[in-house]
Each structure stands twice: as structure tokens, then as C-alpha cells.
Enzyme design. Structure first.
Site, PDB file in Angstrom:
ATOM      1  N   LEU A   1       0.863  -1.188   0.000  1.00  0.00           N
ATOM      2  CA  LEU A   1       0.000   0.000   0.000  1.00  0.00           C
ATOM      3  C   LEU A   1       0.896   1.233   0.000  1.00  0.00           C
ATOM      4  CD1 LEU A   1      -2.918   0.869   2.443  1.00  0.00           C
ATOM      5  CD2 LEU A   1      -0.803   2.183   2.538  1.00  0.00           C
TER       6      LEU A   1
ATOM      7  N   ASP B   1       0.058   5.688  -1.150  1.00  0.00           N
ATOM      8  CA  ASP B   1      -0.737   6.887  -0.844  1.00  0.00           C
ATOM      9  C   ASP B   1      -2.237   6.644  -0.600  1.00  0.00           C
ATOM     10  OD1 ASP B   1       1.657   7.573  -2.002  1.00  0.00           O
ATOM     11  OD2 ASP B   1       0.795   8.790  -3.587  1.00  0.00           O
TER      12      ASP B   1
ATOM     13  N   ARG C   1       1.454  14.906 -11.969  1.00  0.00           N
ATOM     14  CA  ARG C   1       0.520  13.894 -11.446  1.00  0.00           C
ATOM     15  C   ARG C   1      -0.202  14.313 -10.170  1.00  0.00           C
ATOM     16  NH1 ARG C   1       5.581  11.300 -11.363  1.00  0.00           N
ATOM     17  NH2 ARG C   1       6.610  11.342  -9.342  1.00  0.00           N
TER      18      ARG C   1
HETATM   19  C1  FRU Z   1       3.701   9.305  -4.083  1.00  0.00           C
HETATM   20  C2  FRU Z   1       3.571   8.761  -5.499  1.00  0.00           C
HETATM   21  C3  FRU Z   1       2.642   9.623  -6.349  1.00  0.00           C
HETATM   22  C4  FRU Z   1       2.163   8.648  -7.376  1.00  0.00           C
HETATM   23  C5  FRU Z   1       2.019   7.394  -6.572  1.00  0.00           C
HETATM   24  C6  FRU Z   1       2.298   6.126  -7.332  1.00  0.00           C
HETATM   25  O1  FRU Z   1       4.051   8.322  -3.176  1.00  0.00           O
HETATM   26  O2  FRU Z   1       4.833   8.632  -6.103  1.00  0.00           O
HETATM   27  O3  FRU Z   1       3.260  10.770  -6.887  1.00  0.00           O
HETATM   28  O4  FRU Z   1       0.952   9.057  -7.958  1.00  0.00           O
HETATM   29  O5  FRU Z   1       2.937   7.493  -5.498  1.00  0.00           O
HETATM   30  O6  FRU Z   1       2.045   5.009  -6.528  1.00  0.00           O
END
Ligand code: FRU
Length: 480
Positions: free
Chosen positions: A38, A40, A170
Site C-alpha cells: 500500500l 498513498d 501527477r
Molecule cells: C507518491 C507517489 C505519487 C504517485 C504514486 C504512485 O508516493 O509517487 O506521486 O501518484 O505514489 O504510486
């Protein structure tokens, strides 16, 4: 439409989840993955009364290398989470390398979901995947039943972002302002400066870039997971704290050298984020070992609630022993964020107090085993003397000589801290210290959440000892 790929992935993730044996470090009060990895929190919202938390999920391996999808859990009290399954599989041309982070906004009795469709073009040595070889699609989906995401489609792609940004754009966060909608996205400029892009839309479908926000001097090369929040505070000049939250990568020199490899914090923002503004001081949301990529949402009762990932990417120094049990990482306790007297504070959601059992109270010193592994400790510090808390014999949380610290007495990889050693921040005075423990985490809130420190830990024996001359000490077990 469900694709054959999504159907197969769903079958496989059910098999992986059915085989899960999370072991004794499984969290009781924190959202953790059923199996695998897991990161974000995504799409946090309250919908038809229930709290929804999606999360970056890779069920097939615990090391973070797997395809990222959106796991989905719901809760009535923000502490006990029911896992519903996977809401988004990366099965479309616009997200085939991962359904990355994003948000949810409740509008007209539906969840409007936005996330980053990550596409890495087929392995080719000519791509560096920063300036070439990557698509960062902004994807929209709608959830009208609290479970199923439909009408997934891209509303922006690389061509819609500034030409002097890299392909690292993103993590959309969307909110409503008046009759229109605003969105922030994190970006890495071609000259390796982190920034936030601000877009506006009349209908959630057509988006237009309206501002680019960064610091006067470069502050890291990439800002991930931005968020914008306003908190009422009569002590602020116009009664509102405006905060731009980001997770910057690439901070170095000075105090950054003793902190985590990446950070999460907020800038005080003056002006209008959607037209012209300036960023002021930057404060860390949390200065512990395990905290990254937080996101906030507004609960129906008006609370601004923040949840972070209780983990850290690309940190070489330590490994979570839970990998041996087939899973890794969890989310933080949800926190109520306020601005009081001009200061931002974070407190565990008040629902936690309903789980308090078996109060033990003392003045100055207290030493106690715990009924289980979850506890809530509050020390009301009375004076200038030091306050020392020891958890599971090896984790010291102390305020002394104007510094708040978190220290594992044994920094080896086999110890309670699994390779962690020391985090500290200056804190001129201490009025209260709260320490909340779960099976494999400790979260510290000093001065009613003015400074927070979070860490995972892997104890043999659960116990708490406090040495705080003159202070009132209260300790509860936490149980449902
Ligand atoms: C932050 C991140 C985000 C990305 C996601 C991918 O931890 O790198 O920028 O959207 O995790 O899992």
C-alpha cells in the site's frame, strides 16, 4: 466496461487476498492492505454518510514493484475499515502502467474521481521516463453507487501541461469554488524545479491551466501529491489560513540531511492560488520516520481531515519486517487539521476517544504493561522539566532542552525499530504530549498537534513508561 484484463486481475487479487496471513504486526486501528503493498491515500471523501478511502495498492508483491491499482475501503468511524475490493485496475491505454494517485469530490450525489493514468512506453533505452517515454494522463471517473467507478476517460494528457515541464505531472486534487472547479497537480519542471499546476474547469471535463505556483528559490525537483486547504482562524489577518500542501522530493543541505529522503509539508499561501499568490514558510506535516503523500478532505460536519501514508519511498536505511508476512505499509490515523491562534494543529480524529478503556493516571511517573497493543497516552506537561516516554523498552520519545525527539535505542535492522535511529525537531516549550500506539506504529502529537512524529515499530512486548516530573499522566488501552 470491464475488460478481460481487469477480470483476470480481479480473480488473481482475490486469490492473493485469500492467502493473506498478516501476522502479529497487523494493525488494529489503521487502514492496511489486505495483502501486498500500500502507498498513498487516494479519493478520500464522505459519501452518503460513509467515509471512503481508496489507496495505492499492489496486491501481488509486498515490495512496491507491482502494478498500482486503487484499493477501496469504507468506514463509519474513520478507525475501523471494511475493505470493498479494487475500484480501479490499470487496464486501459491511458493508465496501463499504473492507476496512480488522485482524489474524489462528491457532487450531485456522485463521487467524481480524478487520478493519474501512468503510462510508460515500452522499455527502450532511449527513454529516461522523466523527459521522455512517459504519459501522465489525468483520468476522470464517476462513482454513483459508492462502489463501482464508471465512465473512466482521460480529460488531459501531456500536451495539456506546460511545455517546460517534464513528463512528471501527477496526483490531481479537485475542489469546487463557486460555480467552477479547481485542480492542483504536482509537477517537475525541465530545469528540475518542483511546482504546482493549477487548472480551472466549468464542468469537471474541460480544464484550463490558470496558474503555476512555486517558491521564489527552488525547493526540490518534484512536488508530489499537492493539496490546497483553507482553515478558518480568527487570528489570521483575514480570518483564513490558506495552505498549499506538497510532498517535495530533492531537498538537501542543512537540516534536510538528518530528515527523511522525501518530505511532506505545507506552505502558507498569500493571495489567490488560482491567479496570483506567494508562498511563505514551509512546515512539515510530520517529522517522524514514516509519513508521506497526505491528502485531506472535508467531512460533512465541517472537519478538515488529513490522512497520510505511514511509509517512505526510496528509503534505504530500513525494511519493514512485515514483508515476511506478505504485506507492507499502512495509512496514518486520520487527523483533524485546524488553525488556532495562527498555528496549524493536527489531532487524531475525536472518534479515537470512544475506544479508550481502563484509565491509569499518575503524576510524574507511570509504568504499565498494556492489555493489548493499542494505547493512548496523554502527558500534560506542567513546567520546564524534561518529559520522557519509553515505548516497548526501545522507542524513546522525549522533550528535553527545547527539542522533541524520537529515538530507537537499538538502530540495528533486527530491532524494534527495524533500522531506524533518530528524528528530532526544535520545540521551544511543551504543554502536552500525546502518543498513540497500534500493533506496529506509534504516532506522536506535541502541543495539541503542533508538531507530529510518526513511525512504524515492531515490538516484542507492549508496554509504556513515562518519566515527567510534575506532569499529569493518563494512559488508556484502546479497544473496540
Ligand atoms: C507518491 C507517489 C505519487 C504517485 C504514486 C504512485 O508516493 O509517487 O506521486 O501518484 O505514489 O504510486
Amino acid at each position: 466496461m470491464t475488460t478481460p484484463l481487469a477480470r483476470d486481475l480481479d480473480r488473481l487479487r482475490r486469490i492473493a487476498e485469500a492467502g493473506a496471513r498478516p501476522g502479529r504486526f497487523a494493525q488494529r486501528l489503521h487502514l492496511m492492505p489486505p495483502v501486498g503493498w500500500l502507498n498513498d491515500p487516494n479519493g478520500l471523501c464522505q459519501y452518503r454518510g460513509a467515509y471512503h478511502a481508496f489507496f495505492q495498492y499492489a496486491p501481488f508483491s509486498a515490495d512496491g514493484s507491482g502494478a498500482k491499482m486503487w484499493g477501496h475501503s469504507v468506514s463509519r468511524d474513520l478507525l475501523s475499515w471494511d475493505y470493498l475490493g479494487v475500484a480501479v485496475f490499470p487496464d486501459q491505454p491511458f493508465d496501463v502502467s499504473g492507476a496512480y494517485s488522485g482524489c474524489a469530490l462528491v457532487e450531485d450525489d456522485a463521487m467524481e474521481v480524478f487520478y493519474t493514468g501512468n503510462v510508460k512506453l515500452t522499455d527502450d533505452e532511449s527513454y529516461d521516463y522523466v523527459t521522455s517515454g512517459r504519459e501522465a494522463n489525468t483520468v476522470r471517473a464517476t462513482c454513483a453507487d459508492g462502489v463501482t467507478l464508471s465512465r473512466r476517460h482521460a480529460v488531459m494528457g501531456n500536451a495539456d501541461y506546460p511545455a517546460d515541464d517534464t513528463e512528471h505531472v501527477r496526483d490531481p486534487k479537485v475542489w469546487r469554488r463557486g460555480d467552477s472547479y479547481l485542480m492542483v497537480q504536482g509537477a517537475r519542471r525541465a530545469d528540475d524545479v518542483g511546482e504546482v499546476l493549477v487548472f480551472s474547469s466549468p464542468d469537471l471535463e474541460r480544464w484550463r491551466l490558470v496558474n503555476r505556483v512555486t517558491t521564489e528559490r527552488p525547493f526540490g525537483y518534484m512536488w508530489e501529491c499537492p493539496d490546497y486547504l483553507e482553515l478558518a482562524d480568527p487570528a489570521r489577518p483575514d480570518g483564513v489560513a490558506r495552505l498549499l500542501s506538497v510532498s517535495p522530493q530533492g531537498l538537501s543541505g542543512g537540516d534536510w540531511g538528518r530528515r527523511n529522503v522525501y518530505q511532506s509539508g505545507f506552505f502558507e499561501l498569500a493571495g489567490d492560488v488560482a491567479s496570483s499568490c506567494e508562498l511563505g514558510a514551509f512546515s512539515l506535516w510530520d517529522a517522524g520516520f514514516d509519513f508521506y503523500a497526505p491528502q485531506t478532505f472535508l467531512a460533512d460536519d465541517g472537519r478538515r481531515i488529513l490522512v497520510g501514508w505511514m511509509g517512505m519511498p526510496d528509503e534505504e536505511g530500513y525494511v519493514n519486517p512485515t514483508v515476511a508476512d506478505g504485506w507492507q505499509h499502512c495509512l496514518t490515523l486520520p487527523r483533524e487539521v485546524t488553525s488556532e491562534g495562527g498555528r496549524v494543529r493536527q489531532r487524531p480524529v475525536r472518534e479515537l476517544c470512544a475506544l479508550r478503556r481502563g484509565l491509569r493516571e499518575a503524576t510524574g511517573a507511570l509504568e504499565a504493561p498494556l492489555a493489548g497493543c493499542c494505547f493512548d497516552l496523554v502527558v500534560d506537561a506542567a513546567g520546564p522539566g524534561p518529559v520522557r516516554v519509553t515505548v516497548a523498552d526501545e522507542l524513546g520519545v522525549a522533550w528535553e532542552d527545547g527539542t522533541l525527539s524520537m529515538r530507537f535505542s537499538d538502530p540495528s535492522k533486527e530491532s524494534v525499530g527495524a533500522g531506524r535511529a533518530l528524528r528530532f525537531e526544535p520545540l521551544a516549550s511543551l504543554t502536552s504530549l500525546r502518543v498513540v500506539g497500534d500493533a506496529s506504529s506509534v504516532e506522536v502529537f506535541a502541543n495539541d498537534g503542533e508538531l507530529c512524529l510518526s513511525t512504524r515499530y515492531y515490538p516484542e512486548r507492549y508496554r509504556v513508561a513515562v518519566d515527567a516530573p510534575g506532569a499529569r499522566v493518563r494512559l488508556w488501552d484502546l479497544a473496540r
